[in-house]
Design an enzyme around this catalytic site. Structure first.
Site, PDB file in Angstrom:
ATOM      1  N   ASP A  56     -19.267 -20.281 -21.387  1.00  0.00           N
ATOM      2  CA  ASP A  56     -18.405 -20.929 -20.381  1.00  0.00           C
ATOM      3  C   ASP A  56     -18.200 -22.397 -20.750  1.00  0.00           C
ATOM      4  O   ASP A  56     -19.167 -23.142 -20.881  1.00  0.00           O
ATOM      5  CB  ASP A  56     -19.074 -20.795 -19.001  1.00  0.00           C
ATOM      6  CG  ASP A  56     -18.155 -21.167 -17.857  1.00  0.00           C
ATOM      7  OD1 ASP A  56     -17.066 -21.705 -18.109  1.00  0.00           O
ATOM      8  OD2 ASP A  56     -18.540 -20.917 -16.697  1.00  0.00           O
ATOM      9  N   HIS A 150      -9.830 -13.381 -15.886  1.00  0.00           N
ATOM     10  CA  HIS A 150      -9.989 -14.772 -15.431  1.00  0.00           C
ATOM     11  C   HIS A 150      -9.257 -15.759 -16.348  1.00  0.00           C
ATOM     12  O   HIS A 150      -8.580 -16.659 -15.855  1.00  0.00           O
ATOM     13  CB  HIS A 150     -11.483 -15.094 -15.350  1.00  0.00           C
ATOM     14  CG  HIS A 150     -11.796 -16.460 -14.863  1.00  0.00           C
ATOM     15  ND1 HIS A 150     -11.650 -16.832 -13.541  1.00  0.00           N
ATOM     16  CD2 HIS A 150     -12.243 -17.566 -15.513  1.00  0.00           C
ATOM     17  CE1 HIS A 150     -12.012 -18.097 -13.405  1.00  0.00           C
ATOM     18  NE2 HIS A 150     -12.376 -18.570 -14.584  1.00  0.00           N
TER      19      HIS A 150
HETATM   20  C1  HEM Z   1     -18.404 -18.843 -10.741  1.00  0.00           C
HETATM   21  C2  HEM Z   1     -17.111 -18.963 -10.974  1.00  0.00           C
HETATM   22  C3  HEM Z   1     -16.512 -18.990 -12.360  1.00  0.00           C
HETATM   23  C4  HEM Z   1     -16.945 -18.421 -13.509  1.00  0.00           C
HETATM   24  C5  HEM Z   1     -18.181 -17.555 -13.717  1.00  0.00           C
HETATM   25  C6  HEM Z   1     -16.015 -18.784 -14.547  1.00  0.00           C
HETATM   26  C7  HEM Z   1     -16.114 -18.384 -15.877  1.00  0.00           C
HETATM   27  C8  HEM Z   1     -15.218 -18.725 -16.860  1.00  0.00           C
HETATM   28  C9  HEM Z   1     -15.300 -18.272 -18.227  1.00  0.00           C
HETATM   29  C10 HEM Z   1     -16.388 -17.395 -18.805  1.00  0.00           C
HETATM   30  C11 HEM Z   1     -14.240 -18.780 -18.886  1.00  0.00           C
HETATM   31  C12 HEM Z   1     -13.865 -18.549 -20.365  1.00  0.00           C
HETATM   32  C13 HEM Z   1     -14.462 -19.548 -21.306  1.00  0.00           C
HETATM   33  C14 HEM Z   1     -13.866 -20.924 -21.200  1.00  0.00           C
HETATM   34  O1  HEM Z   1     -12.737 -21.173 -21.636  1.00  0.00           O
HETATM   35  O2  HEM Z   1     -14.564 -21.788 -20.643  1.00  0.00           O
HETATM   36  C15 HEM Z   1     -13.477 -19.587 -17.940  1.00  0.00           C
HETATM   37  C16 HEM Z   1     -12.315 -20.260 -18.219  1.00  0.00           C
HETATM   38  C17 HEM Z   1     -11.618 -21.023 -17.315  1.00  0.00           C
HETATM   39  N1  HEM Z   1     -11.886 -21.151 -15.976  1.00  0.00           N
HETATM   40 FE1  HEM Z   1     -13.436 -20.313 -14.977  1.00  0.00          FE
HETATM   41  N2  HEM Z   1     -15.026 -19.567 -14.009  1.00  0.00           N
HETATM   42  C18 HEM Z   1     -15.295 -19.722 -12.666  1.00  0.00           C
HETATM   43  C19 HEM Z   1     -14.558 -20.439 -11.746  1.00  0.00           C
HETATM   44  C20 HEM Z   1     -13.416 -21.141 -12.023  1.00  0.00           C
HETATM   45  C21 HEM Z   1     -12.645 -21.900 -11.071  1.00  0.00           C
HETATM   46  C22 HEM Z   1     -12.980 -22.059  -9.580  1.00  0.00           C
HETATM   47  C23 HEM Z   1     -11.614 -22.462 -11.744  1.00  0.00           C
HETATM   48  C24 HEM Z   1     -10.504 -23.364 -11.253  1.00  0.00           C
HETATM   49  C25 HEM Z   1      -9.952 -23.289 -10.071  1.00  0.00           C
HETATM   50  C26 HEM Z   1     -11.721 -22.034 -13.118  1.00  0.00           C
HETATM   51  C27 HEM Z   1     -10.871 -22.406 -14.121  1.00  0.00           C
HETATM   52  C28 HEM Z   1     -10.971 -22.011 -15.436  1.00  0.00           C
HETATM   53  C29 HEM Z   1     -10.047 -22.458 -16.475  1.00  0.00           C
HETATM   54  C30 HEM Z   1      -8.875 -23.425 -16.308  1.00  0.00           C
HETATM   55  C31 HEM Z   1     -10.452 -21.833 -17.654  1.00  0.00           C
HETATM   56  C32 HEM Z   1      -9.795 -21.950 -19.044  1.00  0.00           C
HETATM   57  C33 HEM Z   1      -8.683 -20.961 -19.156  1.00  0.00           C
HETATM   58  C34 HEM Z   1      -7.970 -21.075 -20.485  1.00  0.00           C
HETATM   59  O3  HEM Z   1      -7.144 -21.977 -20.633  1.00  0.00           O
HETATM   60  O4  HEM Z   1      -8.273 -20.282 -21.397  1.00  0.00           O
HETATM   61  N3  HEM Z   1     -12.819 -21.232 -13.257  1.00  0.00           N
HETATM   62  N4  HEM Z   1     -14.089 -19.525 -16.715  1.00  0.00           N
END
Ligand code: HEM
Length: 242
Positions: A56, A150
């Site tokens: 993440d 996601h």
């Molecule tokens: C417990 C809640 C969450 C988990 C477990 C989670 C997990 C992840 C994971 C595994 C990734 C892919 C790896 C990375 O690019 O970092 C990711 C990407 C991302 N997450 Fe989350 N996330 C959560 C909540 C959120 C929330 C609340 C937001 C915004 C409102 C968010 C926004 C994003 C964004 C913008 C990306 C990058 C997407 C891209 O451009 O590829 N995430 N998240």
């Protein structure tokens, strides 16, 4: 205020000192503790994992990107120029439900491989840094990154370019009354303008993120974080004395 240190003891000591210095002027109303990967835990620095086991933090704006400052640092009002707006959410994970899913279903809900964070659009040779291809299809014609994955729903490309710098921490605060872990992500994201960062992305996630079924947003806040203080000044001085 966010206090961080490689060693938790140092962070707690800093907290105690600051509390004493602020006595009579400011008092804490609430406090949350989180943790991230331990420096030195792996031979070389790597992107950390959250408590769902996923890598993440991969697709974040980087300081060397030409538009990094425009995405992350506020331009106004005057006292905020060069500061940033921080969104904080306490997001509990339904870990018992999540861990009962087979790995391939977990991976489809995120759009990345669990073992190394490689995007599912990249084939077997892809790595964590392989760019995500949201248009790529599987041999059967279905999208390689599922419609509710996601990373698809959260990507800037799905949200009119909305971007933020995510810097979350895990929390594990023991057990709830029903025995479930009180654990998850202290989601933190910094951006120039929350209306062009967190807000549109969260609205979209609320409608279509496959991960949501395994999450409970329990608390949220938005903070104005003024820029660093010049020599001899203090943080927020132009606001308080201007
Ligand atoms: C417990 C809640 C969450 C988990 C477990 C989670 C997990 C992840 C994971 C595994 C990734 C892919 C790896 C990375 O690019 O970092 C990711 C990407 C991302 N997450 Fe989350 N996330 C959560 C909540 C959120 C929330 C609340 C937001 C915004 C409102 C968010 C926004 C994003 C964004 C913008 C990306 C990058 C997407 C891209 O451009 O590829 N995430 N998240």
């Amino acid at each position: 205020m966010q206090l961080g240190a490689d060693d938790a003891l140092v962070a707690v000591h800093a907290l105690r000192v600051l509390r004493r210095l602020a006595a009579g002027v400011a008092a804490p109303r609430w406090q949350m503790s989180g943790f991230a990967r331990t420096p030195g835990a792996t031979p070389r620095p790597m992107t950390g994992r959250n408590l769902m086991g996923q890598v993440d933090g991969t697709n974040n704006p980087r300081p060397q990107d030409p538009d990094f400052a425009a995405k992350v640092f506020a331009t106004g009002p005057d006292w905020m120029a060069g500061g940033s707006y921080a969104v904080l959410r306490r997001i509990r994970m339904l870990l018992d439900d999540w861990e009962s899913l087979p790995t391939d279903r977990q991976e489809r809900l995120v759009g990345r491989r669990k073992s190394d964070g490689a995007p599912l659009s990249g084939g077997p040779d892809a790595g964590e840094r392989t760019p995500v291809d949201l248009a790529a299809a599987n041999p059967d014609g279905t999208l390689a990154i599922a419609p509710d994955a996601h990373v698809r729903v959260a990507a800037p490309a799905s949200n009119g370019g909305a971007a933020m710098l995510r810097r979350g921490f895990s929390f594990h605060d023991g057990l709830l009354a029903d025995g479930a872990p009180d654990a998850g992500l202290l989601f933190a994201a910094f951006q120039a303008d929350p209306a062009r960062g967190f807000v549109p992305v969260q609205q979209r996630l609320a409608r279509g993120d496959g991960l949501s079924r395994f999450l409970r947003h329990e608390a949220g806040a938005l903070f104005a974080v003024p820029p660093g203080a010049p020599e001899g000044g203090y943080v927020g001085q132009p606001l308080l004395e201007g």
